[in-house]
Design a protein around this motif. Structure first.
Motif: not given
Length: 192
Positions: A128-130, A140-141, A169-171, A190-191
């Motif tokens: 979610c942060n790229g 982490v969810l 599927n990259t998503e 997020r990583k």
């Protein structure tokens, strides 16, 4: 002489595209019927990652094609043509592409993978942060998720270790939560 030794000698232990002297690997320029000196090149990991679309294209790195494209080695010419096509929106790459001549056989080889039709974008698994995600990472969810088909509710903040990337599927990624393998959307992680 073994092929890899012969190529290392030909390349003078440098990447045959960018001239980097970092660890090199043998790259067979696809498609390959049989491995020869003409269809194999020695390249560095940065070139390999970008050729195989595992890293975003760095147009400044590929300035090296200004020199590499003039090589007499068919494999280098073909890879140069393919990469210049992927970078064709850059004016310098379009200019070099106009100057690069491939005979009919090499041009057919260069077009065989269809890679030249792609633009320079690379589809990567991003959180979610790229941040780029890799197989084996921990995440982490960022949102509580109800897992379809089960009564499992994965709570926000849950750490999932040793994820696997869904290749087509990259998503999506796969990970185990409470011993159950589930598919998770990358926009909700997020990583770690």
């Amino acid at each position: 002489m073994k092929l890899e030794q012969s190529l290392a000698q030909r390349s003078q232990n440098q990447c045959e595209l960018c001239a980097a002297s970092t660890p090199l690997s043998l790259y067979e320029v696809p498609p390959v019927d049989r491995t020869t000196e003409d269809n194999c090149i020695m390249i560095c990991s940065k070139c390999l990652q970008q050729i195989e679309k595992k890293e975003a294209l760095d147009s400044k790195h590929w300035d090296c094609l200004n020199t590499a494209m003039w090589s007499e080695v068919p494999g280098i010419q073909v890879v140069s043509w393919r990469m210049l096509n992927r970078l064709r929106n850059e004016s310098w790459a379009a200019d070099l592409l106009d100057m690069l001549y491939l005979d009919d056989d090499k041009l057919a080889w260069a077009k065989a993978t269809g890679d030249h039709d792609n633009d320079g974008t690379v589809d990567l698994h991003l959180d979610c942060n790229g941040q780029q995600l890799f197989t084996g990472d921990s995440i982490v969810l960022t949102k509580s998720l109800d897992v379809k088909g089960t009564s499992l509710n994965a709570k926000m903040g849950t750490v999932v270790k040793n994820i696997r990337l869904v290749p087509d599927n990259t998503e999506q990624i796969e990970g185990k939560i409470e011993g159950q393998m589930i598919v998770i959307l990358t926009k909700y992680v997020r990583k770690a």
